[in-house]
Design an enzyme around this catalytic site. Structure first.
Site, PDB file in Angstrom:
ATOM      1  N   TYR A  12       3.674  -7.434   8.045  1.00 36.79           N
ATOM      2  CA  TYR A  12       2.859  -6.837   6.984  1.00 36.79           C
ATOM      3  C   TYR A  12       3.100  -7.465   5.616  1.00 36.79           C
ATOM      4  O   TYR A  12       2.397  -7.155   4.660  1.00 36.79           O
ATOM      5  CB  TYR A  12       3.140  -5.332   6.876  1.00 36.79           C
ATOM      6  CG  TYR A  12       2.825  -4.576   8.133  1.00 36.79           C
ATOM      7  CD1 TYR A  12       1.503  -4.382   8.537  1.00 36.79           C
ATOM      8  CD2 TYR A  12       3.840  -4.069   8.926  1.00 36.79           C
ATOM      9  CE1 TYR A  12       1.215  -3.689   9.700  1.00 36.79           C
ATOM     10  CE2 TYR A  12       3.551  -3.370  10.093  1.00 36.79           C
ATOM     11  CZ  TYR A  12       2.242  -3.190  10.464  1.00 36.79           C
ATOM     12  OH  TYR A  12       1.963  -2.509  11.611  1.00 36.79           O
ATOM     13  N   HIS A  17      -2.717  -4.625   2.166  1.00 38.26           N
ATOM     14  CA  HIS A  17      -2.180  -3.268   2.037  1.00 38.26           C
ATOM     15  C   HIS A  17      -0.811  -3.270   1.349  1.00 38.26           C
ATOM     16  O   HIS A  17      -0.361  -2.239   0.872  1.00 38.26           O
ATOM     17  CB  HIS A  17      -2.063  -2.646   3.428  1.00 38.26           C
ATOM     18  CG  HIS A  17      -2.480  -1.215   3.522  1.00 38.26           C
ATOM     19  ND1 HIS A  17      -3.246  -0.559   2.587  1.00 38.26           N
ATOM     20  CD2 HIS A  17      -2.215  -0.291   4.487  1.00 38.26           C
ATOM     21  CE1 HIS A  17      -3.443   0.694   2.970  1.00 38.26           C
ATOM     22  NE2 HIS A  17      -2.820   0.883   4.110  1.00 38.26           N
ATOM     23  N   TYR A  59       6.555   3.371   6.400  1.00 33.24           N
ATOM     24  CA  TYR A  59       5.165   2.986   6.615  1.00 33.24           C
ATOM     25  C   TYR A  59       4.266   3.719   5.629  1.00 33.24           C
ATOM     26  O   TYR A  59       4.559   4.817   5.180  1.00 33.24           O
ATOM     27  CB  TYR A  59       4.704   3.170   8.070  1.00 33.24           C
ATOM     28  CG  TYR A  59       5.349   2.159   8.984  1.00 33.24           C
ATOM     29  CD1 TYR A  59       4.839   0.871   9.095  1.00 33.24           C
ATOM     30  CD2 TYR A  59       6.493   2.480   9.704  1.00 33.24           C
ATOM     31  CE1 TYR A  59       5.454  -0.079   9.912  1.00 33.24           C
ATOM     32  CE2 TYR A  59       7.116   1.542  10.516  1.00 33.24           C
ATOM     33  CZ  TYR A  59       6.586   0.269  10.611  1.00 33.24           C
ATOM     34  OH  TYR A  59       7.190  -0.661  11.405  1.00 33.24           O
ATOM     35  N   ASN A  61       1.403   5.405   5.480  1.00 30.53           N
ATOM     36  CA  ASN A  61       0.840   6.745   5.590  1.00 30.53           C
ATOM     37  C   ASN A  61       1.876   7.863   5.519  1.00 30.53           C
ATOM     38  O   ASN A  61       1.518   9.033   5.454  1.00 30.53           O
ATOM     39  CB  ASN A  61       0.024   6.871   6.872  1.00 30.53           C
ATOM     40  CG  ASN A  61      -1.156   5.923   6.881  1.00 30.53           C
ATOM     41  OD1 ASN A  61      -1.465   5.249   5.892  1.00 30.53           O
ATOM     42  ND2 ASN A  61      -1.843   5.857   8.003  1.00 30.53           N
TER      43      ASN A  61
END
Length: 181
Positions: A12, A17, A59, A61
Site C-alpha cells: 500500500y 489511499h 488499516y 477503515n
C-alpha cells in the site's frame, strides 16, 4: 496530534489511499524524528515536545480504534488534531482544509469521527481525483500513482508540508490565506 491516514504494508506504500500517511512520514523526516511502534494502540508515533505525529497501523477503515487507544495515553481534544487524508472528489494536487464536517464518505475519517464522537476534527484533504470513468473506487484508491502523476504528487506533498509549517508558525488564518486556491 497530526495523523496520517493510510494502510500499513509495502503493497500500500505508494497508493493513492496512502497520501496522508506519506505526508506525515515526510513531516517526521523533516523534523528529524523517528517513529516508534506503540503496541497498545497499534500505531507508529513520533514525538516532538507537545506534538505527536501518528500513523495508525490498523488499516484505513479502523483508524479510529488506534487513535482512540492512543488518546488514553496522550489526551488531546479532537479540535487539536490534524488529520491528513486522500480525497477522490478533489483534483490531483489540490488541498482543502476544513475545521470540521462529515466524513464525505471517507471510511478512515468516519472511523475517527465515530471513535472520538465528534465531527469537529480539523482535516487537510489531499486531492487524488478524479475517479476515471468506469473505474471502481475501491480499486482506484489502492493503485499506485501513474508515472506522469508523480511530479504533481511530489508538489502536493511539499505544499501540504508548507501548509503545516505555516499553520504552526503563523496560525490558521494566514495558512488558509496563503494556501487557498
Amino acid at each position: 496530534m497530526v495523523i496520517g491516514l493510510g494502510n500499513p504494508g509495502k503493497e500500500y506504500e505508494n497508493t493513492r489511499h496512502n497520501i496522508g500517511w506519506k505526508v506525515v512520514e515526510e513531516l517526521v523526516k523533516k523534523e528529524r524524528l523517528s517513529f516508534v511502534i506503540d503496541k497498545k494502540s497499534l500505531a507508529k508515533v513520533a514525538l516532538k515536545e507537545e506534538l505527536c505525529f501518528m500513523l495508525p497501523l490498523s488499516y484505513m477503515n479502523l483508524s479510529g480504534k488506534a487513535v482512540g487507544a492512543y488518546l488514553k495515553k496522550w489526551p488531546c481534544d479532537p479540535k487539536e488534531i490534524l488529520v491528513l487524508l486522500d480525497d477522490i472528489s478533489l483534483p490531483l494536487g489540490k488541498l482543502r482544509f476544513r475545521f470540521k464536517g462529515s466524513s464525505g464518505g471517507h471510511k478512515g475519517l468516519q472511523s475517527l469521527i465515530d471513535e472520538l464522537h465528534s465531527e469537529e476534527i480539523p482535516r487537510l484533504r489531499l486531492g487524488i481525483g478524479p475517479l476515471p470513468e468506469g473505474e471502481e473506487l475501491v480499486h482506484y484508491v489502492l493503485k499506485p500513482f501513474k508515472e506522469e502523476e508523480k511530479e504533481k504528487v511530489k508538489e502536493m506533498i511539499l505544499k501540504a508540508i508548507a501548509f503545516f509549517d505555516c499553520l504552526q508558525k503563523e496560525g490558521v488564518e494566514i495558512a488558509l490565506n496563503k494556501f487557498s486556491s
